[in-house]
Motif scaffolding. Structure first.
Motif, PDB file in Angstrom:
ATOM      1  N   VAL A 386      12.578  -3.804 -22.041  1.00  0.00           N
ATOM      2  CA  VAL A 386      12.870  -2.364 -22.038  1.00  0.00           C
ATOM      3  C   VAL A 386      11.642  -1.567 -22.471  1.00  0.00           C
ATOM      4  N   ILE A 387      11.007  -2.007 -23.535  1.00  0.00           N
ATOM      5  CA  ILE A 387       9.837  -1.295 -24.053  1.00  0.00           C
ATOM      6  C   ILE A 387       8.663  -1.381 -23.076  1.00  0.00           C
ATOM      7  N   LEU A 388       8.473  -2.545 -22.466  1.00  0.00           N
ATOM      8  CA  LEU A 388       7.385  -2.700 -21.494  1.00  0.00           C
ATOM      9  C   LEU A 388       7.589  -1.796 -20.280  1.00  0.00           C
ATOM     10  N   LEU A 389       8.804  -1.706 -19.784  1.00  0.00           N
ATOM     11  CA  LEU A 389       9.079  -0.838 -18.642  1.00  0.00           C
ATOM     12  C   LEU A 389       8.796   0.624 -18.988  1.00  0.00           C
ATOM     13  N   CYS A 390       9.141   1.021 -20.206  1.00  0.00           N
ATOM     14  CA  CYS A 390       8.921   2.413 -20.610  1.00  0.00           C
ATOM     15  C   CYS A 390       7.441   2.706 -20.874  1.00  0.00           C
ATOM     16  N   THR A 391       6.726   1.758 -21.483  1.00  0.00           N
ATOM     17  CA  THR A 391       5.299   1.994 -21.734  1.00  0.00           C
ATOM     18  C   THR A 391       4.493   1.960 -20.438  1.00  0.00           C
ATOM     19  N   SER A 392       5.065   1.386 -19.376  1.00  0.00           N
ATOM     20  CA  SER A 392       4.347   1.334 -18.098  1.00  0.00           C
ATOM     21  C   SER A 392       4.160   2.714 -17.488  1.00  0.00           C
ATOM     22  N   THR A 393       4.789   3.739 -18.061  1.00  0.00           N
ATOM     23  CA  THR A 393       4.636   5.107 -17.547  1.00  0.00           C
ATOM     24  C   THR A 393       3.349   5.763 -18.026  1.00  0.00           C
ATOM     25  N   GLU A 394       2.531   5.070 -18.828  1.00  0.00           N
ATOM     26  CA  GLU A 394       1.349   5.700 -19.431  1.00  0.00           C
ATOM     27  C   GLU A 394       0.445   6.364 -18.406  1.00  0.00           C
ATOM     28  N   GLY A 395       0.304   5.769 -17.238  1.00  0.00           N
ATOM     29  CA  GLY A 395      -0.591   6.339 -16.242  1.00  0.00           C
ATOM     30  C   GLY A 395       0.020   7.472 -15.444  1.00  0.00           C
ATOM     31  N   ALA A 396       1.353   7.601 -15.512  1.00  0.00           N
ATOM     32  CA  ALA A 396       2.043   8.611 -14.712  1.00  0.00           C
ATOM     33  C   ALA A 396       2.568   9.761 -15.553  1.00  0.00           C
ATOM     34  N   SER A 397       2.307   9.738 -16.842  1.00  0.00           N
ATOM     35  CA  SER A 397       2.857  10.754 -17.745  1.00  0.00           C
ATOM     36  C   SER A 397       1.882  11.912 -17.914  1.00  0.00           C
ATOM     37  N   SER A 407      -6.918   9.031  -9.856  1.00  0.00           N
ATOM     38  CA  SER A 407      -6.330   9.110  -8.520  1.00  0.00           C
ATOM     39  C   SER A 407      -6.572  10.480  -7.899  1.00  0.00           C
ATOM     40  N   ALA A 408      -6.403  11.526  -8.705  1.00  0.00           N
ATOM     41  CA  ALA A 408      -6.628  12.886  -8.203  1.00  0.00           C
ATOM     42  C   ALA A 408      -8.073  13.060  -7.754  1.00  0.00           C
ATOM     43  N   ALA A 409      -9.005  12.498  -8.525  1.00  0.00           N
ATOM     44  CA  ALA A 409     -10.425  12.612  -8.183  1.00  0.00           C
ATOM     45  C   ALA A 409     -10.725  11.913  -6.866  1.00  0.00           C
ATOM     46  N   MET A 410     -10.173  10.723  -6.685  1.00  0.00           N
ATOM     47  CA  MET A 410     -10.435   9.978  -5.456  1.00  0.00           C
ATOM     48  C   MET A 410      -9.815  10.654  -4.234  1.00  0.00           C
ATOM     49  N   ALA A 411      -8.692  11.347  -4.450  1.00  0.00           N
ATOM     50  CA  ALA A 411      -8.001  11.992  -3.326  1.00  0.00           C
ATOM     51  C   ALA A 411      -8.453  13.427  -3.101  1.00  0.00           C
ATOM     52  N   GLY A 412      -9.181  13.993  -4.070  1.00  0.00           N
ATOM     53  CA  GLY A 412      -9.543  15.401  -3.978  1.00  0.00           C
ATOM     54  C   GLY A 412      -8.329  16.288  -4.163  1.00  0.00           C
ATOM     55  N   ALA A 413      -7.377  15.845  -5.015  1.00  0.00           N
ATOM     56  CA  ALA A 413      -6.131  16.569  -5.230  1.00  0.00           C
ATOM     57  C   ALA A 413      -6.167  17.359  -6.534  1.00  0.00           C
ATOM     58  N   ASN A 414      -5.314  18.379  -6.628  1.00  0.00           N
ATOM     59  CA  ASN A 414      -5.154  19.151  -7.856  1.00  0.00           C
ATOM     60  C   ASN A 414      -4.205  18.383  -8.780  1.00  0.00           C
ATOM     61  N   PRO A 415      -4.669  17.924  -9.948  1.00  0.00           N
ATOM     62  CA  PRO A 415      -3.808  17.101 -10.819  1.00  0.00           C
ATOM     63  C   PRO A 415      -2.499  17.775 -11.199  1.00  0.00           C
ATOM     64  N   THR A 416      -2.520  19.103 -11.391  1.00  0.00           N
ATOM     65  CA  THR A 416      -1.297  19.779 -11.845  1.00  0.00           C
ATOM     66  C   THR A 416      -0.191  19.738 -10.796  1.00  0.00           C
ATOM     67  N   LYS A 417      -0.563  19.630  -9.533  1.00  0.00           N
ATOM     68  CA  LYS A 417       0.452  19.524  -8.491  1.00  0.00           C
ATOM     69  C   LYS A 417       1.123  18.159  -8.490  1.00  0.00           C
ATOM     70  N   MET A 418       0.556  17.237  -9.241  1.00  0.00           N
ATOM     71  CA  MET A 418       1.126  15.891  -9.331  1.00  0.00           C
ATOM     72  C   MET A 418       2.095  15.764 -10.499  1.00  0.00           C
ATOM     73  N   PHE A 419       2.055  16.706 -11.441  1.00  0.00           N
ATOM     74  CA  PHE A 419       2.824  16.570 -12.679  1.00  0.00           C
ATOM     75  C   PHE A 419       4.322  16.377 -12.419  1.00  0.00           C
ATOM     76  N   VAL A 420       4.932  17.314 -11.701  1.00  0.00           N
ATOM     77  CA  VAL A 420       6.389  17.251 -11.476  1.00  0.00           C
ATOM     78  C   VAL A 420       6.774  16.040 -10.634  1.00  0.00           C
ATOM     79  N   PRO A 421       6.087  15.763  -9.505  1.00  0.00           N
ATOM     80  CA  PRO A 421       6.446  14.556  -8.747  1.00  0.00           C
ATOM     81  C   PRO A 421       6.329  13.266  -9.555  1.00  0.00           C
ATOM     82  N   LEU A 422       5.309  13.168 -10.406  1.00  0.00           N
ATOM     83  CA  LEU A 422       5.167  11.967 -11.229  1.00  0.00           C
ATOM     84  C   LEU A 422       6.339  11.817 -12.188  1.00  0.00           C
ATOM     85  N   ILE A 423       6.751  12.919 -12.809  1.00  0.00           N
ATOM     86  CA  ILE A 423       7.883  12.864 -13.741  1.00  0.00           C
ATOM     87  C   ILE A 423       9.167  12.511 -13.002  1.00  0.00           C
ATOM     88  N   VAL A 424       9.389  13.162 -11.859  1.00  0.00           N
ATOM     89  CA  VAL A 424      10.645  12.988 -11.114  1.00  0.00           C
ATOM     90  C   VAL A 424      10.751  11.609 -10.474  1.00  0.00           C
TER      91      VAL A 424
END
Length: 450
Positions: A386-397, A407-424
């Motif tokens: 359970v704890i490992l699955l939850c800590t695995s969100t470190e890169g998406a939080s 990832s945003a740098a490699m894609a040329g994306a705006n990081p803030t536009k990724m915030f909500v999709p990553l959470i959801v």
């Protein structure tokens, strides 16, 4: 004060970037200052500690190195030739690049537990490919950042071993956790494949038109040297992990030095060198394009470097202010039913894993989290999963995860536009997945007597 600092950092970052529409680098720098000020009279010392740590972090260098690598592989045309070959193989499958990206993250997760390394190695090839086949920059970066958690959701990884070393985990065993995590990680991979299927439908990603698919024989004849980019990934991985690494360590005088190299530092360096060698002729024939590409993308160096530096510095200050122990003390004092305790532990673990790495999170709150889950009747092995699955969100939080900015740098994306999709699509579902495993609704195998 650590808990207060976390909320201050998130509030300032969101306010400055989302509401005031300022650059994410500015927002994170102001958030860093706000976190330091929480320390009161010790603010300057905390700020200095955070700054020195952020400047020395390999992730800060790696982020900028990957930006430069991306410029080089695009300017030399290497990535275009590689994408042509990949499309010849997978182009007839809708969303094929995203499926390959997800499965590649899973394979990387089985050999290396680093979320930043996972996003960096997989994203360096699959992000340009996804963009070439109809995916938006934001979608491509979001998928790679979200999938980076498979570095922790699949064994083996350092977070797993830290949890196993804790006194609270004495009733479990490494073999039991390994097998259980393989099964739980498989659920995480299947879920992500489902996300790709959904996005393929909602984003209307079509098969590559037949007339745009170059026959494999011709594609390989024109770009046979482009797959050499994978050597930039395979070489660092092979000499640090697995049987070759073991042989080098035991049989050669340089084995120890080689096994300690950083994958996320050497991957962009090697790929850049390979791209320059492989595409040398293309540079000479079209040097003006090469020069224009570099000048155009130079500003991204500053944005990526400052963003990673500020996020890592703020995380250091929060750790200094005792974020982990403070949440740990609060968790151990509560008396809740099983289903509620799972929710509470999951949410708190994700919150702590936002500024801290998964390993730091495990060290900070691992013991009380395992004890709290065991106290409501959960098997110790399942508690660790359970704890490992939850800590695995470190890169998406958001707003701190390093894989997010890589990832945003490699894609040329705006990081803030990724915030909500990553959470959801990645943070909340991993809490739900951990809850389902903890409640027994998604079974995992626990070795008898473990």
């Amino acid at each position: 004060m650590g808990i207060i600092a976390l909320f201050v950092f998130i509030a300032i970052t969101v306010l400055v970037n989302v509401l005031l529409k300022r650059n994410i680098a500015e927002a994170l720098l102001l958030g860093l200052l706000g976190v330091a000020l929480v320390g009161g009279s010790d603010a300057l010392n905390l700020l200095w500690t955070g700054i020195t740590t952020g400047m020395q972090s390999e992730v800060t260098f790696a982020g900028m190195a990957f930006v430069f690598m991306g410029i080089i592989v695009q300017a030399t045309g290497l990535i275009d030739r590689l994408v042509t070959i990949l499309n010849s193989i997978f182009g007839r499958l809708r969303g094929g690049a995203a499926y390959v990206s997800t499965l590649s993250s899973a394979m990387m997760g089985l050999i290396a537990g680093s979320t930043a390394g996972n996003s960096a190695t997989v994203g360096s090839v699959t992000i340009p490919w996804m963009k070439e086949t109809g995916w938006s920059s934001t979608r491509a970066a979001t998928l790679v950042a979200g999938n980076s958690g498979l570095g922790v959701a699949l064994p083996p990884n350092s977070t797993m071993f830290i949890l196993l070393a804790l006194p609270a985990a004495a009733a479990s065993s490494s073999s039991s956790v390994y097998i259980a995590l393989i099964i739980a990680g498989a659920y995480a991979v299947l879920y992500r494949l489902g996300v790709v299927f959904l996005w393929t439908k909602t984003d209307k990603i079509d098969k590559t038109p037949k007339e745009d698919i170059v026959p494999l024989k011709k594609a390989f004849a024109d770009g046979w040297s482009s797959p050499s980019i994978f050597l930039g990934i395979l070489i660092p991985v092979a000499i640090t992990i697995g049987p070759l690494a073991t042989w080098l360590k035991e049989s050669t005088p340089v084995g120890d030095a080689l096994s300690s190299i950083s994958i996320i530092v050497w991957v962009p360096i090697l790929i850049t060198v390979i791209a320059l060698i492989e595409g040398g002729g293309h540079i000479r024939r079209n040097f003006a394009r090469f020069q224009t590409q570099i000048v155009k993308d130079l500003p991204s160096f500053a944005t990526v470097g400052i963003s990673l530096f500020a996020a890592l510095s703020a995380a250091t200050i929060m750790e200094e202010l005792g974020l982990g122990p403070q949440l740990s003390d609060a968790l151990s004092s509560w008396n809740l039913p099983k289903w509620v305790m799972l929710v509470v532990v999951g949410v708190i673990t994700v919150i702590v894993a936002t500024p801290l790495s998964s390993t730091a999170t495990a060290a900070a709150i691992g013991s009380p989290a395992i004890a709290a889950l065991v106290s409501v009747g959960i098997d110790p092995t399942i508690a660790i999963i359970v704890i490992l699955l939850c800590t695995s969100t470190e890169g998406a939080s958001p707003p701190i995860g390093a894989p997010l900015y890589l990832s945003a740098a490699m894609a040329g994306a705006n990081p803030t536009k990724m915030f909500v999709p990553l959470i959801v699509y990645f943070v909340v579902p991993m809490i739900v997945l951990a809850w389902l495993v903890g409640m027994g609704f998604l079974p995992v195998y626990v070795l008898p007597g473990a």
